[in-house]
Write an enzyme that holds these catalytic residues in place. Structure first.
Site, mmCIF file in Angstrom:
data_model
loop_
_atom_site.group_PDB
_atom_site.id
_atom_site.type_symbol
_atom_site.label_atom_id
_atom_site.label_comp_id
_atom_site.label_asym_id
_atom_site.label_seq_id
_atom_site.Cartn_x
_atom_site.Cartn_y
_atom_site.Cartn_z
ATOM 1 N N HIS A 68 0.820 -1.218 0.000
ATOM 2 C CA HIS A 68 0.000 0.000 0.000
ATOM 3 C C HIS A 68 0.852 1.265 0.000
ATOM 4 O O HIS A 68 0.510 2.258 -0.650
ATOM 5 C CB HIS A 68 -0.963 -0.014 1.193
ATOM 6 C CG HIS A 68 -2.042 -1.028 1.025
ATOM 7 N ND1 HIS A 68 -2.462 -1.879 2.021
ATOM 8 C CD2 HIS A 68 -2.790 -1.349 -0.070
ATOM 9 C CE1 HIS A 68 -3.422 -2.659 1.561
ATOM 10 N NE2 HIS A 68 -3.635 -2.368 0.297
ATOM 11 N N ASP A 162 -4.879 -0.286 -8.556
ATOM 12 C CA ASP A 162 -4.603 -1.233 -7.460
ATOM 13 C C ASP A 162 -5.542 -2.415 -7.654
ATOM 14 O O ASP A 162 -6.546 -2.550 -6.964
ATOM 15 C CB ASP A 162 -4.858 -0.514 -6.131
ATOM 16 C CG ASP A 162 -4.657 -1.418 -4.926
ATOM 17 O OD1 ASP A 162 -4.327 -2.604 -5.096
ATOM 18 O OD2 ASP A 162 -4.855 -0.924 -3.799
ATOM 19 N N SER A 163 -5.216 -3.230 -8.652
ATOM 20 C CA SER A 163 -6.165 -4.253 -9.082
ATOM 21 C C SER A 163 -5.655 -5.657 -8.795
ATOM 22 O O SER A 163 -4.510 -5.847 -8.397
ATOM 23 C CB SER A 163 -6.386 -4.127 -10.592
ATOM 24 O OG SER A 163 -5.276 -4.660 -11.285
#
Ligand code: SAM
Length: 289
Positions: A68, A162-163
Site C-alpha cells: 500500500h 490497485d487491481s
C-alpha cells in the site's frame, strides 16, 4: 477457532512456476461467492488476517503496508502537487488510507467493482478503513474501466491502478485502450501508477507489455519500482509509474525527507533504492531502436 480449520494451511499454488506459498491458518472467518469473485478471509498463525480472492492472496494484516505504501507514496511525491486522485480497484481501502495521509490531496475517489471486498475489509481489516469517512474520500462501486472512460478529460492528477491480476474483471485494466482513457482523464503533468506483478516472473512478459502499451497510449516515460511483498508469488512485487510529460524518476525528495506522517516502509532512501533497476530488468525493458 473452528476445529476443522485448526492446524491447517492455506496454500496458493503457482502452477506455471511450480511453486507455492502457504500460511498456517487458525480459523476460516468468511467465505462467499460475490457477483465477481470468490472471497475468503482467514485468521493465520503469524500473519494476522488473510484475504483471498479467487484463490489468490490479496493481503495480510502483517505485510500489506509494503504494497500500500509503494502503490501510493512514490507517485504522490513524484507529482508536483497532487490534489485529485483516483484509485481503480483497491477495495480493501489500504491505498486510500495512504493517499489521504497527504494533506495536499483534496479528493480521492476509489472505484472498486466489488463492494463485498470493502465490506470484508471493514469487518476484518478495520485499520485499513480508518480514512473511509474522511470528507476527501469517495467510495464508488463500479467497473473502473467504465469510470475512467467517462471521467471528465484533463481532471485527474494521479490514477492508481490497485487491481487483481490481469484475469477476470481486471484483464481490461492491463490494456492500451484503458491507458489511453487514463491519459485522457489526467492533467498534462498527471501520473499513472499500476501494480505490475513480479519482477522475477513477469519482467519479460506482463511488465514489458505494460511499458509498451503505456508508451503506445501516449505516456512519455515509464519506470518500474520493485519492492518486497512476502505473500505474493516470488515474494517480490512491483509498481509501474508513467507520465505523459515529465520524468517519473525525479521526485520531491525534500518533501519526502520532511514528510509529516508516519510510514512503516516508505522513506527517502527506500524511494531512491526502488528507482534502481536490476540488470535483468534493464535487459527485458530496454526499448528496441
Ligand atoms: N493488492 C492486491 C493484489 O495485487 O493482489 C490487490 C488488492 S485490491 C483488493 C484488488 C481489487 O481490484 C479487488 O477488490 C477487485 O474487486 C478490484 N478489481 C478488479 N477488476 C476491477 C475493475 N475492472 N474495476 C474496478 N475494480 C476492479
Amino acid at each position: 477457532m473452528s476445529d476443522s480449520a485448526k492446524g491447517t494451511w492455506f496454500t496458493e499454488i503457482f502452477g506455471d512456476e511450480g511453486t507455492a506459498f502457504g500460511l498456517e491458518i487458525t480459523a476460516k472467518l468468511h467465505e462467499e461467492q460475490t457477483q465477481y469473485q470468490f472471497l475468503e478471509v482467514y485468521d493465520t498463525k503469524t500473519f494476522g488476517k488473510l484475504m483471498v480472492l479467487d484463490g489468490c492472496v490479496m493481503l495480510t494484516s502483517r505485510d500489506n503496508f509494503l504494497y500500500h505504501e509503494m502503490m501510493s507514496h512514490p507517485a504522490l511525491f513524484t507529482h508536483p502537487n497532487p490534489k485529485k486522485v483516483a484509485i481503480i480497484g483497491g477495495g480493501d481501502c489500504g491505498t486510500l488510507r495512504e493517499v489521504l495521509k497527504h494533506p495536499g490531496v483534496e479528493k480521492c475517489t476509489q472505484i472498486d467493482i466489488d463492494e463485498k471486498v470493502t465490506w470484508a475489509s471493514q469487518q476484518w481489516f478495520p485499520e485499513l478503513c480508518e480514512s473511509n469517512n474522511d470528507p476527501r474520500a469517495e467510495l464508488l462501486f463500479d467497473d473502473g474501466i467504465a469510470w475512467v472512460k467517462n471521467c471528465a478529460p484533463g481532471t485527474m492528477d494521479l490514477i492508481i491502478i490497485d487491481s487483481t491480476d490481469p484475469v477476470g474483471p481486471a484483464e481490461g485494466l492491463f490494456a492500451v485502450d484503458f491507458y489511453r482513457d487514463c491519459l485522457q482523464a489526467l492533467k498534462p503533468e498527471g501520473i499513472l501508477v499500476q501494480q505490475s506483478e513480479s519482477p522475477l516472473l513477469h519482467s519479460h512478459s506482463i511488465i514489458r507489455k505494460m511499458h509498451d502499451d503505456m508508451r503506445e497510449a501516449g505516456f512519455h516515460q515509464c519506470h518500474t519500482l520493485p519492492f518486497p511483498q512476502p505473500v505474493y508469488p516470488t515474494g517480490w512485487w512491483s509498481c509501474t509509474m508513467a507520465s505523459p510529460l515529465g520524468s517519473v524518476t525525479h521526485f520531491r525528495s525534500e518533501d519526502v525527507a520532511a514528510k509529516t506522517f508516519a510510514t512503516e516502509y516508505y522513506n527517502l532512501e527506500i524511494h531512491k533504492a526502488a528507482l534502481a533497476m536490476p540488470e535483468f530488468m534493464k535487459r527485458h525493458l530496454a526499448r528496441q531502436a
